[in-house]
Design a protein around this motif. Structure first.
Motif, PDB file in Angstrom:
ATOM      1  N   ALA A   1      64.244  57.972  49.044  1.00 28.67           N
ATOM      2  CA  ALA A   1      63.584  58.462  47.835  1.00 28.67           C
ATOM      3  C   ALA A   1      62.163  58.882  48.184  1.00 28.67           C
ATOM      4  N   GLY A   2      61.813  60.116  47.811  1.00 33.43           N
ATOM      5  CA  GLY A   2      60.488  60.643  48.099  1.00 33.43           C
ATOM      6  C   GLY A   2      59.422  59.992  47.241  1.00 33.43           C
ATOM      7  N   ASP A   3      58.219  59.902  47.783  1.00 36.74           N
ATOM      8  CA  ASP A   3      57.117  59.293  47.044  1.00 36.74           C
ATOM      9  C   ASP A   3      56.634  60.160  45.892  1.00 36.74           C
TER      10      ASP A   3
ATOM     11  N   THR B   1      62.152  63.800  44.892  1.00 34.11           N
ATOM     12  CA  THR B   1      62.884  64.219  46.076  1.00 34.11           C
ATOM     13  C   THR B   1      63.765  63.108  46.621  1.00 34.11           C
ATOM     14  N   LEU B   2      65.005  63.469  46.938  1.00 31.32           N
ATOM     15  CA  LEU B   2      65.895  62.598  47.690  1.00 31.32           C
ATOM     16  C   LEU B   2      66.171  63.274  49.026  1.00 31.32           C
ATOM     17  N   LEU B   3      66.172  62.503  50.090  1.00 24.83           N
ATOM     18  CA  LEU B   3      66.480  63.024  51.415  1.00 24.83           C
ATOM     19  C   LEU B   3      67.733  62.322  51.894  1.00 24.83           C
TER      20      LEU B   3
ATOM     21  N   THR C   1      59.792  50.013  55.669  1.00 25.87           N
ATOM     22  CA  THR C   1      59.801  50.251  54.224  1.00 25.87           C
ATOM     23  C   THR C   1      59.301  51.649  53.884  1.00 25.87           C
ATOM     24  N   CYS C   2      58.923  52.407  54.924  1.00 27.13           N
ATOM     25  CA  CYS C   2      58.413  53.767  54.717  1.00 27.13           C
ATOM     26  C   CYS C   2      58.935  54.650  55.850  1.00 27.13           C
ATOM     27  N   VAL C   3      59.493  55.786  55.471  1.00 26.32           N
ATOM     28  CA  VAL C   3      59.901  56.806  56.432  1.00 26.32           C
ATOM     29  C   VAL C   3      59.027  58.023  56.156  1.00 26.32           C
TER      30      VAL C   3
ATOM     31  N   THR D   1      52.133  72.572  59.137  1.00 22.30           N
ATOM     32  CA  THR D   1      52.524  71.175  59.346  1.00 22.30           C
ATOM     33  C   THR D   1      52.360  70.473  58.008  1.00 22.30           C
ATOM     34  N   SER D   2      53.380  69.743  57.615  1.00 21.55           N
ATOM     35  CA  SER D   2      53.314  68.978  56.368  1.00 21.55           C
ATOM     36  C   SER D   2      54.079  67.670  56.559  1.00 21.55           C
ATOM     37  N   PHE D   3      53.851  66.741  55.643  1.00 22.14           N
ATOM     38  CA  PHE D   3      54.639  65.509  55.707  1.00 22.14           C
ATOM     39  C   PHE D   3      54.916  65.016  54.305  1.00 22.14           C
ATOM     40  N   GLN D   4      55.968  64.220  54.214  1.00 24.03           N
ATOM     41  CA  GLN D   4      56.280  63.528  52.974  1.00 24.03           C
ATOM     42  C   GLN D   4      56.746  62.121  53.327  1.00 24.03           C
ATOM     43  N   ARG D   5      56.347  61.182  52.491  1.00 21.46           N
ATOM     44  CA  ARG D   5      56.770  59.795  52.666  1.00 21.46           C
ATOM     45  C   ARG D   5      57.990  59.509  51.800  1.00 21.46           C
ATOM     46  N   PHE D   6      58.862  58.672  52.336  1.00 26.70           N
ATOM     47  CA  PHE D   6      60.091  58.273  51.650  1.00 26.70           C
ATOM     48  C   PHE D   6      60.280  56.764  51.746  1.00 26.70           C
ATOM     49  N   THR D   7      61.004  56.230  50.779  1.00 29.74           N
ATOM     50  CA  THR D   7      61.403  54.825  50.801  1.00 29.74           C
ATOM     51  C   THR D   7      62.909  54.766  51.025  1.00 29.74           C
TER      52      THR D   7
END
Length: 172
Positions: free
Chosen positions: A3-5, A9-11, A64-66, A156-162
């Motif tokens: 689950a995206g922060d 978003t779902l990955l 706990t974080c991707v 370049t970009s990033f997103q955090r997920f749980t």
């Protein structure tokens, strides 16, 4: 499933040992997802291959974080993608892993348009701390600067997920 922060978003990540001789994955699960999540928008599928990975610096259960870092190249060039990853690894040889980093896997898209860094962290706070406190061994490293100013690197970009759900196939 991650689950995206951003709350929207779902990955979904699927790892295959090989695609040679294998049937395409069964897409029947899409109906169940569409029913559970009305209005879902799919961004598409990107086939990738693992190029390099760091050693593991902790337990996977503690992740706990991707963080998914996406690097886009123009023009696409698989050799350039691989060279950028190799340059980053060379730059980091003199640096201990950031506190809270469990591991990182660097993938190249098969078309050479993207590099994905799928990084496991103990927390979003640990990742944020690593961004704001770059060690001098990296900050002063020519290869590190070169990797972040690569000629064909466009964004370049990033997103955090749980992590929310992990499925593994039954043993055969």
């Amino acid at each position: 499933m991650l689950a995206g922060d951003d709350g929207d978003t779902l990955l979904h990540v699927t790892a295959l040992a090989t695609t040679a001789g294998q049937a395409r994955p069964d897409p029947s699960w899409k109906h169940d997802v569409d029913t559970a999540v009305p209005g879902i928008q799919r961004a598409g599928v990107t086939a990738c291959r693992l190029h390099r990975a760091t050693p593991r610096h902790g337990r996977l259960a503690d992740a706990t974080c991707v963080v998914l870092v996406t690097r886009d190249f123009d023009p696409p060039d698989l050799a350039e993608c691989q060279a950028l990853i190799d340059t980053m690894f060379t730059a980091a040889t003199e640096t201990d892993p950031a506190p809270g980093m469990i591991g990182a896997h660097f993938y190249t898209s098969l078309d050479g348009a993207h590099v994905y860094n799928y990084a496991l962290w103990t927390s979003a706070a640990a990742h944020q701390h690593a961004i704001t406190h770059v060690p001098d061994t990296l900050a002063d490293n020519d290869d590190w600067h070169r990797a972040h100013h690569w000629p064909t690197l466009k964004t370049t970009s990033f997103q955090r997920f749980t992590p929310r759900l992990h499925l593994t196939p039954p043993p055969r």
